[in-house]
Scaffold this active site. Sequence first.
Site, PDB file in Angstrom:
ATOM      1  N   ASP A  80      -5.546  -6.117   0.766  1.00  9.34           N
ATOM      2  CA  ASP A  80      -5.938  -5.172  -0.461  1.00  9.34           C
ATOM      3  C   ASP A  80      -7.106  -4.047   0.011  1.00  9.34           C
ATOM      4  OD1 ASP A  80      -3.764  -6.173  -1.008  1.00  9.34           O
ATOM      5  OD2 ASP A  80      -4.746  -7.269  -2.500  1.00  9.34           O
TER       6      ASP A  80
HETATM    7  N1  URA Z   1      -3.260 -11.807  -0.919  1.00  5.72           N
HETATM    8  C1  URA Z   1      -3.364 -11.271  -1.790  1.00  5.72           C
HETATM    9  O1  URA Z   1      -2.889 -10.964  -2.902  1.00  5.72           O
HETATM   10  N2  URA Z   1      -3.793  -9.644  -0.962  1.00  5.72           N
HETATM   11  C2  URA Z   1      -4.663  -9.866  -0.425  1.00  5.72           C
HETATM   12  O2  URA Z   1      -5.581  -8.922   0.222  1.00  5.72           O
HETATM   13  C3  URA Z   1      -4.390 -10.480   0.853  1.00  5.72           C
HETATM   14  C4  URA Z   1      -3.663 -12.134   0.385  1.00  5.72           C
END
Ligand code: URA
Length: 260
Positions: free
Chosen positions: A123
């Site tokens: 993310d």
């Molecule tokens: N899980 C998440 O919630 N976000 C990420 O970026 C990676 C794994």
Amino acid sequence: MTTKSPTRSDIVGDDGSLRAERLQKFLSRAGVASRRAAEEMIAAGRVRVNGEVVTAMGVKVVPEVDVVEVDGVVVAPPQTHLYLMLNKPAGYVTTLKDPLGRPIVADLLPDLGRRVFPVGRLDAETTGLLLLTDDGEFAQMLMHPRFHVPKTYLARVEGHPSERSLQKLRDGVVLADGPTRPADVTLLELREGSAIVRITIREGRKRQVRRMFRHVGHPVIDLHRERIGPVALGDLPAGATRALEPHEVAALMSAAETGA
Ligand code: URA
């Protein structure tokens, strides 16, 4: 050189030419010299293959097997693909273009002369280990849910999760897209109003770690990926990139095969 040997036949195949390449091409791909200059080196008797001086032009070598020396120095076989790790800072998206105009991880890479793409996603707010490569098959293997390569995150979460909540995360919780697989979860530290938890998951659904913690009532404040299978971020500074060592690439490939 294209002589018959058992090791060679394993790699080269029946017609003897599968992965063999002309010596001058090998030397130029390895960055020793241009193809033309490499031909001159060969003609001058400066190049040995498996200990023997080669002056003829038609000779082929198999990079994984033959030992090529120029002036007595062994030439490292050229890497056919690029494998990198990046310590992704917050705020960068892992797509190659962003319609919202946010910064993209490609902005952080040095000029490689080749296009690499991220292996999976983090993310925009998540920091830490991101792999990048131009090897589509490798990326596919690591991302495929069937292979279950473990990924380890440090999460700072709201509140102080109870042992019961941590156990639920370990056993699996039911999210909107189905139950999660068993996870490793360790409470590392309690702070005022928050806690640091290490979690290893073996799948990679969208915003999975955030959704898991929200599910047990402890939304994630910060999320950082420390490790993918056998490869750890270590002390690579935020925003920095480094090439994976050949043994790291090999370990990742075998982890994708075994889910280790
Ligand atoms: N899980 C998440 O919630 N976000 C990420 O970026 C990676 C794994």
